[in-house]
Scaffold this active site. Structure first.
Site, PDB file in Angstrom:
ATOM      1  N   TRP A 154      -7.761  10.403  -2.498  1.00 10.25           N
ATOM      2  CA  TRP A 154      -7.347   9.439  -1.472  1.00 10.25           C
ATOM      3  C   TRP A 154      -7.994   9.861  -0.156  1.00 10.25           C
ATOM      4  CZ3 TRP A 154      -1.944   8.923   1.163  1.00 10.25           C
ATOM      5  CH2 TRP A 154      -1.840   7.671   1.779  1.00 10.25           C
ATOM      6  N   ASN A 186     -19.822  -1.951  -9.568  1.00 12.79           N
ATOM      7  CA  ASN A 186     -20.330  -2.895  -8.554  1.00 12.79           C
ATOM      8  C   ASN A 186     -19.365  -3.092  -7.389  1.00 12.79           C
ATOM      9  OD1 ASN A 186     -18.700  -4.154 -10.460  1.00 12.79           O
ATOM     10  ND2 ASN A 186     -19.572  -6.180 -10.066  1.00 12.79           N
ATOM     11  N   SER A 187     -18.352  -2.214  -7.303  1.00 13.86           N
ATOM     12  CA  SER A 187     -17.523  -2.208  -6.093  1.00 13.86           C
ATOM     13  C   SER A 187     -18.325  -1.572  -4.960  1.00 13.86           C
ATOM     14  CB  SER A 187     -16.259  -1.373  -6.332  1.00 13.86           C
ATOM     15  OG  SER A 187     -16.602  -0.003  -6.427  1.00 13.86           O
ATOM     16  N   MET A 188     -17.791  -1.650  -3.744  1.00 15.08           N
ATOM     17  CA  MET A 188     -18.517  -1.089  -2.607  1.00 15.08           C
ATOM     18  C   MET A 188     -18.584   0.439  -2.692  1.00 15.08           C
ATOM     19  SD  MET A 188     -19.811  -3.538  -0.884  1.00 15.08           S
ATOM     20  CE  MET A 188     -19.698  -5.314  -1.239  1.00 15.08           C
ATOM     21  N   TYR A 206       0.847  -1.194   0.000  1.00 16.86           N
ATOM     22  CA  TYR A 206       0.000   0.000   0.000  1.00 16.86           C
ATOM     23  C   TYR A 206       0.886   1.249   0.000  1.00 16.86           C
ATOM     24  CZ  TYR A 206      -4.177   2.759   0.873  1.00 16.86           C
ATOM     25  OH  TYR A 206      -5.205   3.654   0.766  1.00 16.86           O
TER      26      TYR A 206
END
Lengths: 354, 354
Positions: free
Chosen positions: A291, A173-175, A72
């Site tokens: 971000w 369709n991601s959260m 990350y």
């Protein structure tokens, strides 16, 4: 001597420590291998601005994989407890704590550090906790601080959108994507939703349309003349939201309106964002990034509060539904495996007290 | 009958028309083939807001090629007179003209339409003309409205730059690039200048350093550790200016500061702008475009005036030099051929009255 030492330790534990079950990693690597369920002691005797919290629910988010992999944008200090969001209930507060009391629901909001929510008990400082309302289901509180907040900021911070305006997004369709659809719908903003053409495409289209998605199409379809006919009567999208990159992002840039904005908040394809020069120069398309960590770091408590209040209202009014499936924390391994399966509409949430 | 008709036409020409030599194209194609030197009549009897102008100087800009090819962002109406900037002197004004009088110097500023400056005489409407000062050399006035203006806007409109700040640009030896170096220098802004590694690289580096460029490096060098050491003591550039695209633009994105801006105003490589996702999300690099036409269309006469006043002052104070080589309009073919040679520091300017 041995029994005496044991006796002293037991005495200290009884007075100052509670046991917490936690998912911990001591090195970066393949999450299945580095994530370990451990028992550890938590200081039960909170001081100053400390708050002892019983953690209730915590989701398994994609970012948790990347953090454990060490891939990350920042690396947590090791050893680290996994889990980047969740909800807990206050057990005890230190003498300097003024805004929280036992039984309050709290959400850890910690930018650029991992909250470590996959544990049964934790001590936070008061300023790391956001007080949550008691009338929102705990599983919604547990999943609200990363994905719906990202969707909210994407819709608020880049273009002034009003009812009747159009946005386009990939990874719909991601959260984050399903939060975008629902928040946009509540504001009368139309959504063009681009999804990968996977095996369950009919289910995906059906699901996103039921949530309020106006148009749902596959990545391939966006490149066709038929798609241009489909959207011909709509205003061009002022805002395009990209969590994929590569050619998918390029198509969003082609479709966004003149003077519109393409915001990248994810890069699932691991390919860069590629924009034909003409869209930048002659159509004045703005290409930005978002971000959430950075937003939290650069905005005040009042601004956070205003956002969470709006999101809680959306949940109360049934405009924003969170889709979760609960798994017992005691069955962490199977919950973790489940979270890695594709084609789910529901986020895997750990029930930390079971 | 034949002599009578001839007589009437001669009479009309004598009364209402002057002859202009112009470079015209009636179809889009290879510039060498479609650009034709022609004689045509210009209405000498100006009315209303019309202004008759003797054109003095006009440069040959890269955009003139693209316009004649029909490959620019807009296509001129055909037949078209070539030439997108220049300077002229007012000969006569119509009865409604209030801001111009004979002998005033004027610069045609016409967005989204080609001014058609490669001609000896022209009729413009008053609002298409910007009154220019008499104390600036005509060849500077002729070359001021596209490249120095673009450089000025790039330095003004995207980041608030102050003395000591750093910018980075590619195509640094282009006419915009050398204007950027000089305007930045006048404001105490440091420039990192990236150029192609062509045969005359030593001359280019020398030239750009003499103009005030702080660091001048090749495209290849920007990718090296040595370059990072070279710029290690400078603040990271807040602004990156891209006229190339492709991997050159990607390097600018890598080097621009967190929260900085990469502005694309050209695409010489014909490759798109490719930005690794992490720079957008985690470093909040803003990727924008700039088109001077759009600026002129969306800004007021007062805003234009303020910009030109600043640029004229820079020229008067010797902070901004224009590098031209004059060619007689009567030798248009050789001037045009010369403009297509690479490695020149000087812009080819047509002396329209010779």
């Amino acid at each position: 001597m041995i029994s005496s030492t044991t006796c002293i330790n037991s005495f200290r534990l009884a007075r100052h420590y509670a046991t917490s079950t936690a998912v911990k990693y001591t090195a970066f690597g393949t999450p299945n291998q580095v994530l370990k369920v451990v028992q550890e002691n938590v200081n039960d005797n909170v001081n100053g601005d400390e708050v002892l919290v019983d953690m209730l629910h915590a989701p398994i988010n994609p970012v948790d994989f990347n953090l454990a992999q060490g891939t990350y944008a920042f690396q947590p200090q090791l050893p680290a407890i996994a889990g980047s969001e969740g909800v807990g209930k206050v057990v005890k507060v230190g003498s300097n704590v003024t805004g929280l009391k036992p039984n309050d629901f709290v959400i850890p909001v910690i930018s650029s550090k991992v909250a470590g929510t996959w544990r049964t008990k934790a001590v936070f400082s008061e300023k790391q906790l956001f007080k949550a309302p008691a009338d929102i289901p705990a599983e919604a509180l547990a999943t609200v601080s990363i994905n719906p907040t990202t969707a909210y900021r994407l819709l608020n911070d880049f273009e002034k959108l009003k009812a009747g305006d159009v946005i386009i997004q990939n990874a719909a369709n991601s959260m984050v994507g399903v939060s975008v659809i629902q928040i946009a719908k509540a504001r009368g903003i139309k959504t063009i939703n681009v999804v990968r053409n996977t095996g369950d495409i009919d289910d995906v289209v059906d699901h996103l349309k039921k949530l309020g998605g106006d148009i749902v199409v596959t990545e391939d379809y966006v490149r066709t003349q038929a798609f241009q006919r489909l959207v011909a009567d709509l205003p061009r999208p002022k805002l395009a939201l990209n969590a994929v990159g590569g050619s998918s992002a390029t198509e969003l840039a082609r479709n966004v309106a003149d003077n519109g904005t393409l915001v990248t908040y994810g890069g699932m394809s691991r390919e860069p964002v590629t924009i034909p020069t003409s869209h930048l120069i002659f159509r004045n398309v703005n290409v930005r990034g978002f971000w959430l960590n950075n937003w939290f770091e650069t905005h005040s408590a009042a601004e956070r509060q205003a956002m969470f209040d709006d999101i809680f209202d959306l949940i109360r009014n049934k405009h924003l539904k969170v889709w979760v499936e609960k798994h017992k924390f005691s069955e962490f391994s199977s919950a973790f495996a489940r979270s890695q399966e594709s084609g789910k509409f529901r986020k895997v949430v750990l029930d930390l007290q079971l």
